[in-house]
Write a protein that holds these residues in place. Structure first.
Motif, PDB file in Angstrom:
ATOM      1  N   LEU A   1      26.619   3.942  12.767  1.00  0.00           N
ATOM      2  CA  LEU A   1      26.918   2.719  13.378  1.00  0.00           C
ATOM      3  C   LEU A   1      26.857   0.465  12.986  1.00  0.00           C
ATOM      4  CD1 LEU A   1      25.143   3.652  16.614  1.00  0.00           C
ATOM      5  CD2 LEU A   1      27.687   3.850  16.111  1.00  0.00           C
ATOM      6  N   ARG A   2      26.730   1.016  11.464  1.00  0.00           N
ATOM      7  CA  ARG A   2      27.396  -0.113  10.551  1.00  0.00           C
ATOM      8  C   ARG A   2      28.487  -0.633  11.353  1.00  0.00           C
ATOM      9  NH1 ARG A   2      25.195   0.355   4.575  1.00  0.00           N
ATOM     10  NH2 ARG A   2      25.902  -1.807   4.666  1.00  0.00           N
ATOM     11  N   PRO A   3      28.551  -2.165  11.043  1.00  0.00           N
ATOM     12  CA  PRO A   3      27.630  -2.674  11.101  1.00  0.00           C
ATOM     13  C   PRO A   3      26.578  -3.241  12.101  1.00  0.00           C
ATOM     14  CG  PRO A   3      29.972  -4.024  10.978  1.00  0.00           C
ATOM     15  CD  PRO A   3      30.198  -2.100  11.998  1.00  0.00           C
ATOM     16  N   PHE A   4      26.775  -2.664  13.256  1.00  0.00           N
ATOM     17  CA  PHE A   4      25.866  -3.314  14.168  1.00  0.00           C
ATOM     18  C   PHE A   4      24.508  -2.980  14.140  1.00  0.00           C
ATOM     19  CE2 PHE A   4      30.500  -1.953  15.593  1.00  0.00           C
ATOM     20  CZ  PHE A   4      30.056  -3.243  16.360  1.00  0.00           C
ATOM     21  N   THR A   5      23.930  -2.102  13.217  1.00  0.00           N
ATOM     22  CA  THR A   5      22.478  -1.053  12.769  1.00  0.00           C
ATOM     23  C   THR A   5      22.894  -0.754  11.708  1.00  0.00           C
ATOM     24  OG1 THR A   5      20.768  -0.647  13.961  1.00  0.00           O
ATOM     25  CG2 THR A   5      22.920  -0.165  14.619  1.00  0.00           C
ATOM     26  N   LYS A   6      21.421  -0.701  11.498  1.00  0.00           N
ATOM     27  CA  LYS A   6      21.556   0.141   9.457  1.00  0.00           C
ATOM     28  C   LYS A   6      20.598   0.822  10.243  1.00  0.00           C
ATOM     29  CE  LYS A   6      22.002  -2.842   6.406  1.00  0.00           C
ATOM     30  NZ  LYS A   6      21.653  -3.828   5.125  1.00  0.00           N
ATOM     31  N   LYS A   7      20.222   1.551  11.574  1.00  0.00           N
ATOM     32  CA  LYS A   7      19.055   2.372  11.813  1.00  0.00           C
ATOM     33  C   LYS A   7      20.337   4.233  11.100  1.00  0.00           C
ATOM     34  CE  LYS A   7      17.274   5.043  15.904  1.00  0.00           C
ATOM     35  NZ  LYS A   7      17.252   5.048  17.083  1.00  0.00           N
ATOM     36  N   TRP A   8      19.686   4.879  10.687  1.00  0.00           N
ATOM     37  CA  TRP A   8      19.704   6.300  10.289  1.00  0.00           C
ATOM     38  C   TRP A   8      19.963   7.746  11.272  1.00  0.00           C
ATOM     39  CZ3 TRP A   8      21.881   7.985   5.488  1.00  0.00           C
ATOM     40  CH2 TRP A   8      21.492   6.854   4.794  1.00  0.00           C
ATOM     41  N   ILE A   9      20.598   7.593  11.854  1.00  0.00           N
ATOM     42  CA  ILE A   9      21.172   8.656  13.051  1.00  0.00           C
ATOM     43  C   ILE A   9      21.380   9.941  12.711  1.00  0.00           C
ATOM     44  CG2 ILE A   9      23.075   9.061  15.189  1.00  0.00           C
ATOM     45  CD1 ILE A   9      24.223   6.362  14.661  1.00  0.00           C
ATOM     46  N   ALA A  10      20.926  10.863  12.935  1.00  0.00           N
ATOM     47  CA  ALA A  10      20.316  12.117  12.521  1.00  0.00           C
ATOM     48  C   ALA A  10      19.694  12.460  13.813  1.00  0.00           C
ATOM     49  CB  ALA A  10      19.042  11.635  11.487  1.00  0.00           C
ATOM     50  N   LEU A  11      20.562  13.677  14.357  1.00  0.00           N
ATOM     51  CA  LEU A  11      20.377  14.645  15.808  1.00  0.00           C
ATOM     52  C   LEU A  11      19.669  15.775  15.009  1.00  0.00           C
ATOM     53  CD1 LEU A  11      23.800  13.856  17.067  1.00  0.00           C
ATOM     54  CD2 LEU A  11      21.512  12.191  17.267  1.00  0.00           C
ATOM     55  N   GLY A  12      19.468  16.697  14.172  1.00  0.00           N
ATOM     56  CA  GLY A  12      18.672  17.662  13.438  1.00  0.00           C
ATOM     57  C   GLY A  12      19.273  18.687  14.170  1.00  0.00           C
ATOM     58  N   ILE A  13      20.535  18.928  14.792  1.00  0.00           N
ATOM     59  CA  ILE A  13      21.253  19.959  15.121  1.00  0.00           C
ATOM     60  C   ILE A  13      21.712  21.050  14.851  1.00  0.00           C
ATOM     61  CG2 ILE A  13      22.399  20.922  16.838  1.00  0.00           C
ATOM     62  CD1 ILE A  13      22.551  17.714  18.548  1.00  0.00           C
ATOM     63  N   ILE A  14      22.571  20.669  13.241  1.00  0.00           N
ATOM     64  CA  ILE A  14      22.344  21.425  12.215  1.00  0.00           C
ATOM     65  C   ILE A  14      22.298  21.045  11.115  1.00  0.00           C
ATOM     66  CG2 ILE A  14      24.923  22.303  11.019  1.00  0.00           C
ATOM     67  CD1 ILE A  14      25.008  22.454  14.136  1.00  0.00           C
ATOM     68  N   ASN A  15      21.398  22.305  10.094  1.00  0.00           N
ATOM     69  CA  ASN A  15      21.810  22.105   8.737  1.00  0.00           C
ATOM     70  C   ASN A  15      22.702  21.891   7.736  1.00  0.00           C
ATOM     71  OD1 ASN A  15      19.272  21.944   7.179  1.00  0.00           O
ATOM     72  ND2 ASN A  15      20.372  24.195   6.109  1.00  0.00           N
ATOM     73  N   THR A  16      22.013  21.002   7.007  1.00  0.00           N
ATOM     74  CA  THR A  16      23.285  20.662   5.864  1.00  0.00           C
ATOM     75  C   THR A  16      24.399  21.501   6.049  1.00  0.00           C
ATOM     76  OG1 THR A  16      21.590  18.852   4.994  1.00  0.00           O
ATOM     77  CG2 THR A  16      23.925  19.016   4.474  1.00  0.00           C
TER      78      THR A  16
END
Length: 323
Positions: free
Chosen positions: A120-135
């Motif tokens: 969501l940059r440049p609106f926020t630098k927050k990390w969006i990590a849903l943790g639903i699927i493994n890398t």
């Protein structure tokens, strides 16, 4: 996702592009679109080269600006311009749209990992990590490989890839439901829990769990709705003293703090009159260790003499990294 999964998804998207009549009717357009899709499926991860500099820079910036909203539009534009120099007869609009789809899908699937992106940059630098699927998800990777093999043996690519992506949509829905079910089980097991961080593993039902209450950090393992508590730590804010002020100004610790939402700290005296400050991410417990850490060693003059952040699976390895 990992590089291998993005690669096989690029190939399967290439098969899907033949559903577009403009692509199917023109060799130049088809060639350019397939090249654009393959490049677009990898382009956001170009920041992996930051690892050549050091872990601190890599951790702080990987999946950052290259996965942002502007980047999702910039990557297909750049790739389209380059490919048009090589294949000027290709249809510009369809080349851009399919490349855009590949880039956007790359960023979208990365959001579902525990690592996440700054999408969501440049609106926020927050990390969006849903943790639903493994890398690396063996089911997703395997389904893509099977679809590629079926295509290679002469099956219609549009039908094959349509079935593949329909199946993947269903799979993501199931994993999302399971994620919420595990979260609910954690809340039932730890009634005062507030923040829950799930890290899926390569095993379908197994998750690593880290959670906060008002007073404690909790670390657990989930197998479906069965939750096993492994560790419990009292929440302690970083001390307001000069030693810690010096430590958290170090590049490695700053990168760790920008990335890790749940951690604890340790402080101890070591040889040569050094004080070691260690930050420990609680999300990735493995073999009774917490391998993702940031460490700073500070001398009696309050100067950081050694520091490191990254994945460490033994004290010997850490000591070699710190010199």
């Amino acid at each position: 996702m990992d590089t291998g999964t993005h690669l096989v998804m690029g190939i399967t998207i290439s098969g899907l592009t033949f559903a577009d009549p403009t692509v199917a009717a023109s060799t130049a357009t088809a060639t350019a679109v397939i090249a654009g899709v393959m490049l677009g499926s990898q382009a956001p991860d170009i920041d992996t080269v930051l690892k050549l500099r050091n872990n601190a820079v890599y951790i702080r910036h990987h999946r950052g600006i290259t996965h942002s909203i502007p980047a999702v539009f910039i990557w297909p534009t750049l790739i389209t311009l380059v490919l048009l120099l090589l294949l000027p007869d290709a249809n510009v609009l369809h080349l851009w749209l399919w490349t855009f789809f590949a880039v956007a899908l790359h960023v979208f699937v990365d959001i579902f990992n525990a690592y996440g992106t700054q999408a969501l940059r440049p609106f926020t630098k927050k990390w969006i990590a849903l943790g639903i699927i493994n890398t690396f998800d063996p089911i997703i990777f395997g389904l893509n490989v099977i679809a590629i093999m079926i295509w290679a043996f002469g099956a219609d690519p549009v039908i094959t890839m349509s079935i593949l992506y329909g199946t993947l949509v269903i799979y993501y829905i199931i994993r999302t439901w399971l994620h919420h079910a595990v979260k609910q089980a954690v809340q039932n097991t730890i009634p005062d829990v507030k923040d829950i961080y799930l890290s899926p593993t390569c095993y379908f039902f197994q998750y690593r769990v880290a959670a906060n209450s008002d007073t404690h950090h909790y670390v657990a393992r989930a197998y479906g709705r069965s939750i096993t508590l492994l560790d419990k730590f009292k929440i302690e804010p970083l001390p307001k003293e000069e030693l810690f002020e010096v430590a958290i100004q170090d590049e490695n610790l700053r990168s760790f703090l920008s990335f890790s939402p749940i951690y604890r700290f340790e402080i101890r005296k070591i040889k040569n009159n050094l004080t070691e400050v260690r930050l420990i991410d609680l999300r990735y417990r493995s073999n009774n260790r917490y391998p993702f850490v940031a460490v700073a060693q500070i001398d009696e003059h309050l100067k950081v003499v050694n520091s490191y952040t990254g994945w460490i699976f033994s004290e010997e390895k850490l000591r070699s990294k710190l010199g």
